[in-house]
Design an enzyme around this catalytic site. Structure first.
Site, PDB file in Angstrom:
ATOM      1  N   VAL A  67       0.917  -1.406   0.032  1.00 40.05           N
ATOM      2  CA  VAL A  67      -0.080   0.061   0.062  1.00 40.05           C
ATOM      3  C   VAL A  67       1.002   1.290   0.028  1.00 40.05           C
ATOM      4  O   VAL A  67       0.245   2.141  -0.163  1.00 40.05           O
ATOM      5  CB  VAL A  67      -0.930  -0.034   1.199  1.00 40.05           C
ATOM      6  CG1 VAL A  67      -1.921  -1.317   1.128  1.00 40.05           C
ATOM      7  CG2 VAL A  67      -0.178   0.061   2.315  1.00 40.05           C
ATOM      8  N   SER A 144      -6.312   4.976  15.434  1.00 33.65           N
ATOM      9  CA  SER A 144      -5.818   4.387  16.550  1.00 33.65           C
ATOM     10  C   SER A 144      -6.034   5.387  17.823  1.00 33.65           C
ATOM     11  O   SER A 144      -6.080   6.297  17.409  1.00 33.65           O
ATOM     12  CB  SER A 144      -4.390   3.938  16.597  1.00 33.65           C
ATOM     13  OG  SER A 144      -4.031   3.547  17.804  1.00 33.65           O
ATOM     14  N   TYR A 157       4.390   5.960  15.191  1.00 26.73           N
ATOM     15  CA  TYR A 157       3.003   5.446  15.195  1.00 26.73           C
ATOM     16  C   TYR A 157       2.084   6.649  15.451  1.00 26.73           C
ATOM     17  O   TYR A 157       0.985   6.673  14.819  1.00 26.73           O
ATOM     18  CB  TYR A 157       2.808   4.409  16.127  1.00 26.73           C
ATOM     19  CG  TYR A 157       1.736   3.322  16.128  1.00 26.73           C
ATOM     20  CD1 TYR A 157       1.570   2.794  14.791  1.00 26.73           C
ATOM     21  CD2 TYR A 157       0.754   3.476  16.820  1.00 26.73           C
ATOM     22  CE1 TYR A 157       0.549   1.936  14.875  1.00 26.73           C
ATOM     23  CE2 TYR A 157      -0.548   2.678  16.853  1.00 26.73           C
ATOM     24  CZ  TYR A 157      -0.361   1.876  15.651  1.00 26.73           C
ATOM     25  OH  TYR A 157      -1.637   1.099  15.531  1.00 26.73           O
ATOM     26  N   SER A 160       1.722   8.797  12.487  1.00 21.64           N
ATOM     27  CA  SER A 160       1.014   8.216  11.406  1.00 21.64           C
ATOM     28  C   SER A 160      -0.324   8.040  11.497  1.00 21.64           C
ATOM     29  O   SER A 160      -1.055   8.466  10.804  1.00 21.64           O
ATOM     30  CB  SER A 160       1.680   6.815  10.841  1.00 21.64           C
ATOM     31  OG  SER A 160       1.472   5.794  12.014  1.00 21.64           O
ATOM     32  N   LYS A 161      -0.794   7.805  12.857  1.00 23.26           N
ATOM     33  CA  LYS A 161      -2.257   7.631  13.150  1.00 23.26           C
ATOM     34  C   LYS A 161      -2.903   8.860  13.356  1.00 23.26           C
ATOM     35  O   LYS A 161      -4.084   9.045  12.911  1.00 23.26           O
ATOM     36  CB  LYS A 161      -2.446   6.670  14.335  1.00 23.26           C
ATOM     37  CG  LYS A 161      -2.041   5.275  14.043  1.00 23.26           C
ATOM     38  CD  LYS A 161      -3.027   4.689  13.132  1.00 23.26           C
ATOM     39  CE  LYS A 161      -2.698   3.139  12.654  1.00 23.26           C
ATOM     40  NZ  LYS A 161      -3.675   2.485  11.523  1.00 23.26           N
TER      41      LYS A 161
END
Length: 252
Positions: A67, A144, A157, A160-161
């Site tokens: 992706v 998230s 993380y 990104s979320k």
């Protein structure tokens, strides 16, 4: 499986479908009548998911795609249309992550986490939108709790979320008048194989790590998949730009 369920006659693309939440989402949508493109970087894993769906009487095809790669995403979307028809629902579930002290985090890890979680979500949305605009449909992204609250040892993380949260809202506004809904779920810790990549770093604070759990424990992928299916179906037809927490009260 019945073709008369909430997804009867609809084509759904589910990324990260080889295991965990993606697998549970693909299975539930197929169970409710959808034709599912099970997309994953692991072709073998996607095929296992498809085999389980077809054995239960559903319709699905496995597609390998990275992706984070625009050409791979474009090729996969062409295959979806060729094999199943234009997508009416896109569920962006593919994701990776790990814990690390920020001072020790490698640039490669930073790039890869953002590439899969954020860029991958963007690329799939971009590839699907022409079909959704022409035929109607919706997108459900997986964010998230790390995208709406601080989480220790998770700079990449969380970034990104958090990006997925704002991407979801941006697309929801942009296409509000054109009939495409865009929503996201924000799970807490999901009991999936991905949890194994979140090894607690040496010297991590127990007190800080304790902020990531609730008395309800980890959520099961099937529980999150039910919320994804709600948002993706006509049951959620008045919802767009929503970030739905499925976290056992972690972000109360």
């Amino acid at each position: 499986m019945s073709n008369g369920g909430r997804f009867g006659g609809r084509v759904a693309v589910v990324t990260g479908a080889a295991s965990g939440l993606g697998r549970a989402t693909a299975q539930l949508i197929a169970e409710e009548g959808g034709s599912v493109a099970a997309v994953d970087i692991s072709e073998e894993g996607a095929r296992r998911t498809v085999d389980e769906i077809t054995a239960a009487g559903g319709r699905a095809v496995p597609l390998r795609a990275d992706v984070s790669d625009p050409e791979s995403v474009a090729t996969a979307m062409k295959e979806v249309v060729a094999q199943l028809g234009p997508p009416g629902t896109v569920c962006n579930v593919a994701g990776i992550g790990k814990f690390a002290h920020t001072v020790d985090a490698s640039f490669d890890d930073w790039q890869r986490i953002l590439a899969v979680n954020l860029t991958g979500t963007f690329l799939m949305c971009q590839a699907a939108l022409p079909h959704l605009l022409e035929n109607g449909g919706n997108i459900v992204n997986v964010a998230s709790t790390a995208g709406i609250m601080g989480q220790p040892y998770s700079a990449a993380y969380c970034a990104s979320k958090g990006g997925v949260v704002q991407l979801t809202k941006a697309l929801a506004v942009e296409y509000l008048e054109r009939g495409v809904r865009v929503n996201a779920v924000a799970p807490g810790g999901v009991d999936t194989p991905m949890l194994g990549s979140f090894e607690i770093p040496e010297g991590a604070s127990r007190r800080l790590m304790a902020t990531l759990t609730t008395p309800m424990g980890f959520v099961k992928p099937e529980q999150v998949a039910k919320v994804i299916a709600f948002l993706a179906s006509d049951d959620g037809d008045y919802m767009t730009g929503a970030i739905v927490s499925v976290d056992g009260g972690l972000t109360i």
